[in-house]
Design an enzyme around this catalytic site. Structure first.
Site, PDB file in Angstrom:
ATOM      1  N   CYS A 197      -3.825   0.964  -2.903  1.00 44.89           N
ATOM      2  CA  CYS A 197      -3.553  -0.423  -1.796  1.00 44.89           C
ATOM      3  C   CYS A 197      -3.014  -1.046  -2.676  1.00 44.89           C
ATOM      4  CB  CYS A 197      -5.285  -1.138  -1.664  1.00 44.89           C
ATOM      5  SG  CYS A 197      -6.589   0.154  -1.006  1.00 44.89           S
ATOM      6  N   ASN A 211       0.711  -1.423   0.190  1.00 44.55           N
ATOM      7  CA  ASN A 211      -0.356   0.123  -0.264  1.00 44.55           C
ATOM      8  C   ASN A 211       0.782   1.484  -0.286  1.00 44.55           C
ATOM      9  OD1 ASN A 211       0.856  -1.067   2.589  1.00 44.55           O
ATOM     10  ND2 ASN A 211      -1.265   0.664   3.184  1.00 44.55           N
ATOM     11  N   GLU A 216      -3.233  -4.630  -3.178  1.00 42.76           N
ATOM     12  CA  GLU A 216      -3.673  -5.663  -4.317  1.00 42.76           C
ATOM     13  C   GLU A 216      -3.685  -5.188  -5.416  1.00 42.76           C
ATOM     14  OE1 GLU A 216      -4.494  -5.049  -0.785  1.00 42.76           O
ATOM     15  OE2 GLU A 216      -6.813  -5.753  -0.959  1.00 42.76           O
ATOM     16  N   GLU A 233       0.405   5.167   1.032  1.00 42.43           N
ATOM     17  CA  GLU A 233      -0.600   6.078   2.015  1.00 42.43           C
ATOM     18  C   GLU A 233       0.011   7.399   0.865  1.00 42.43           C
ATOM     19  OE1 GLU A 233      -0.228   4.721   6.223  1.00 42.43           O
ATOM     20  OE2 GLU A 233      -1.813   3.300   5.063  1.00 42.43           O
TER      21      GLU A 233
END
Length: 114
Positions: free
Chosen positions: A30, A19, A32, A21
């Site tokens: 994210c 991820n 994935e 951020e």
């Protein structure tokens, strides 16, 4: 909140993601989706398995990731939710997103101007 993901493509190649951020939370991406985008950018489609690992975890993917996984891997792609202690749960995309928005929805409802 550390999350990692691994995508195995149908051709056996493996792609990882974490991820990313951002102070503006809406710009956060994210793990994935990072891994899936890496696979797509390398021409690896479709995805066969997505593993999502977090601490404490296991965690479930957000709604955007559920849609992304469904569209890029299909209803029966294997999704493994895990943590670093070895706990894991295996589901399919359709388990995570039982009423997905998919290409067929567009065929029945053309966009304005089409």
């Amino acid at each position: 909140f550390a999350v990692g993901a691994v995508v195995e493509a149908a051709d056996g190649r493996v792609f990882t993601g974490c991820n990313v951020e951002n102070a503006s939370y809406g710009l956060t991406i994210c793990a994935e989706r990072v891994a899936l985008c890496k696979a797509i950018s390398e021409g690896a489609r479709p995805a066969r398995v997505v593993v999502i690992a977090a601490t404490p975890g296991p965690i479930s993917p957000c709604g955007a990731c559920r849609e992304f996984i469904f569209e890029l891997g299909g209803a029966h792609i294997e999704v493994v939710l895990a943590n670093i202690e070895g706990a894991a749960r295996v589901l399919s995309a359709i388990d995570l997103l039982p009423m997905p928005f998919e290409r067929g929805n567009l065929d029945h409802h053309p966009l304005p101007g089409e």
